[in-house]
Design a protein around this motif. Sequence first.
Motif, PDB file in Angstrom:
ATOM      1  N   PRO A  61     -11.985  41.952  58.136  1.00  0.00           N
ATOM      2  CA  PRO A  61     -12.292  42.522  56.817  1.00  0.00           C
ATOM      3  C   PRO A  61     -12.774  41.486  55.802  1.00  0.00           C
ATOM      4  CG  PRO A  61      -9.912  42.495  57.188  1.00  0.00           C
ATOM      5  CD  PRO A  61     -10.562  42.167  58.498  1.00  0.00           C
ATOM      6  N   ILE A  62     -12.292  40.257  55.901  1.00  0.00           N
ATOM      7  CA  ILE A  62     -12.767  39.216  54.979  1.00  0.00           C
ATOM      8  C   ILE A  62     -14.252  38.965  55.200  1.00  0.00           C
ATOM      9  CG2 ILE A  62     -12.616  36.763  54.411  1.00  0.00           C
ATOM     10  CD1 ILE A  62      -9.604  36.959  55.041  1.00  0.00           C
ATOM     11  N   SER A  63     -14.649  38.852  56.445  1.00  0.00           N
ATOM     12  CA  SER A  63     -16.054  38.614  56.766  1.00  0.00           C
ATOM     13  C   SER A  63     -16.933  39.754  56.255  1.00  0.00           C
ATOM     14  CB  SER A  63     -16.223  38.461  58.283  1.00  0.00           C
ATOM     15  OG  SER A  63     -17.590  38.380  58.631  1.00  0.00           O
ATOM     16  N   LEU A  64     -16.494  40.976  56.457  1.00  0.00           N
ATOM     17  CA  LEU A  64     -17.295  42.122  56.011  1.00  0.00           C
ATOM     18  C   LEU A  64     -17.460  42.117  54.498  1.00  0.00           C
ATOM     19  CD1 LEU A  64     -18.779  44.741  56.730  1.00  0.00           C
ATOM     20  CD2 LEU A  64     -16.612  45.948  56.397  1.00  0.00           C
ATOM     21  N   ALA A  65     -16.390  41.809  53.773  1.00  0.00           N
ATOM     22  CA  ALA A  65     -16.474  41.792  52.312  1.00  0.00           C
ATOM     23  C   ALA A  65     -17.468  40.757  51.820  1.00  0.00           C
ATOM     24  CB  ALA A  65     -15.092  41.529  51.712  1.00  0.00           C
ATOM     25  N   LEU A  66     -17.607  39.664  52.561  1.00  0.00           N
ATOM     26  CA  LEU A  66     -18.502  38.589  52.148  1.00  0.00           C
ATOM     27  C   LEU A  66     -19.946  38.825  52.590  1.00  0.00           C
ATOM     28  CD1 LEU A  66     -16.248  35.487  52.902  1.00  0.00           C
ATOM     29  CD2 LEU A  66     -16.735  36.502  50.675  1.00  0.00           C
ATOM     30  N   THR A  67     -20.149  39.561  53.666  1.00  0.00           N
ATOM     31  CA  THR A  67     -21.501  39.687  54.232  1.00  0.00           C
ATOM     32  C   THR A  67     -22.101  41.079  54.110  1.00  0.00           C
ATOM     33  OG1 THR A  67     -20.685  40.263  56.456  1.00  0.00           O
ATOM     34  CG2 THR A  67     -20.915  37.912  55.919  1.00  0.00           C
ATOM     35  N   TYR A  68     -21.321  42.066  53.675  1.00  0.00           N
ATOM     36  CA  TYR A  68     -21.814  43.438  53.589  1.00  0.00           C
ATOM     37  C   TYR A  68     -23.138  43.488  52.804  1.00  0.00           C
ATOM     38  CZ  TYR A  68     -22.028  48.348  52.255  1.00  0.00           C
ATOM     39  OH  TYR A  68     -22.452  49.645  52.058  1.00  0.00           O
ATOM     40  N   PRO A  69     -24.131  44.281  53.249  1.00  0.00           N
ATOM     41  CA  PRO A  69     -24.077  45.298  54.312  1.00  0.00           C
ATOM     42  C   PRO A  69     -24.285  44.773  55.729  1.00  0.00           C
ATOM     43  CG  PRO A  69     -26.215  45.341  53.266  1.00  0.00           C
ATOM     44  CD  PRO A  69     -25.413  44.313  52.528  1.00  0.00           C
ATOM     45  N   GLU A  70     -24.469  43.468  55.881  1.00  0.00           N
ATOM     46  CA  GLU A  70     -24.601  42.909  57.223  1.00  0.00           C
ATOM     47  C   GLU A  70     -23.224  42.662  57.830  1.00  0.00           C
ATOM     48  OE1 GLU A  70     -27.153  39.539  57.558  1.00  0.00           O
ATOM     49  OE2 GLU A  70     -28.462  40.214  55.933  1.00  0.00           O
ATOM     50  N   ARG A  71     -23.214  42.518  59.134  1.00  0.00           N
ATOM     51  CA  ARG A  71     -22.009  42.092  59.856  1.00  0.00           C
ATOM     52  C   ARG A  71     -22.336  40.799  60.584  1.00  0.00           C
ATOM     53  NH1 ARG A  71     -17.868  45.983  60.595  1.00  0.00           N
ATOM     54  NH2 ARG A  71     -18.447  48.073  59.907  1.00  0.00           N
ATOM     55  N   LYS A  72     -21.456  39.824  60.458  1.00  0.00           N
ATOM     56  CA  LYS A  72     -21.659  38.537  61.108  1.00  0.00           C
ATOM     57  C   LYS A  72     -20.619  38.329  62.205  1.00  0.00           C
ATOM     58  CE  LYS A  72     -24.867  37.137  58.161  1.00  0.00           C
ATOM     59  NZ  LYS A  72     -26.272  36.875  58.548  1.00  0.00           N
TER      60      LYS A  72
END
Length: 464
Positions: free
Chosen positions: A349-360
Amino acid sequence: SKYSTVWMDTIIHKTKKGESQFGLTNTNKLVRFYDGITGLKTGSTSKAKYCLSATAKRNGLNLIAVIMAAPDHKVRFSEAQALLDYGFANCSLYQDDYSGMKFDSPSVRGGIPEKLTVYPKKSFSHTFTAAYDKNKIKKKITYQELKARLSDMNITVVLGLEGLVTAASLPEADTVVTAVSGMVGLKPTLAAIREKKRIALANKETLVCAGELVMEQAKKYGAEIIPVDSEHSAIFQCLMGNHDKSQIRRLLLTCSGGPFYGIDRAQLSGMKKEDALRHPNWKMGPKITIDCATLMNKGLEIIEAMRLYDLPLEQVTALIHRQSIVHSMVEFKDGAVMAQLGAPDMRIPISLALTYPERKETPAPALDLLSSPPLTFAEIDEDTFDCFRLAKQAAKRGGTVCAAMNAANEEAVALYLQDKISFYDISELVARAMELPSVQKPALRDILAADKAARELVRASCLA
């Protein structure tokens, strides 16, 4: 070697189980360097008394820092990173997944463990540091010590709540991660919203205490709020492409049940902090871990979900899910239920919050359904877990009651962690604070006043 490398004199230590671990038996012989080393500095931390770093240019790479005589490999990594962040060197450490890192002698004698990578400091450079507590920034590092350590670097150090607000408002930042604990996150979050930042929100108290105000301000200034909590991130993902809230029948937050699932009131009354801090699935800070033990955390999350998705209490509920694999669900009015599943790993979830709308890509493990345990669900026992019931009552009453409830809980949990009150004293103090005078449709000053009054009540009760 491809790298500029630090070597250690003695690196093998045998445990009682006979396993080879990374350690030192002679800390007087610290290191041997390759040629070309400059800027050698030494220091110490609370857990590693011999610390060393230096700078070297070798094929465009900088020298790794080494922490000597730390008790285990996780501490060595975190202390090394902290040391570098405090300005002892010009490079930083990045570790893809230190939970699986092996520090046996063959890989270390080569100079760099296989999973430990060196990046130039500029890759992770920062120019501004805000410290909330002048007496304790990280472990035993004080504000003045931090300023001294960073004095030779281009980093501004500020202090207190005003410093956090300044950090949240920096024009060069497009995303602000609100991850401070407790009510202190409210003002910095509002400041970031006014600057139209993306808010990666990991501080649930901000929405619990002032959710309607925060969401109103976010709409006014066009600031985007992306939840970081695993449960709210799960709801956020389930609602991607389903933005019409009239289609939602209810949100179902999942709850591990904490360390005391299945225990009755008589047993719970004597539980100490050591018992409460043993969460079965997640590794977190002490305050949130106690909130998980009392289930106050799930009550706070219900209020947070109400504010984030503008739904009444009747459309937000919680279920016990011991496996922490289904992170939350959305039931739609046609009977369909969407769920977000994943390993219990906050990096997702941390990654999504930082990269949204992309997923890394993240180093989090993939979920293997074939090896997962059966997925079970159960009701929450509100008679046993008073804090969960009280949080729902606060949500229903609204206004400043939520702020008073949250403030009382923060103070009571702090007292519990100091062994000054018992487990059920937490809920009793929260209930008393919720009876203080309240204001419906509060302004920020009303919320802050309710917070202060509840804290004073709890502190006075402890002294009585």
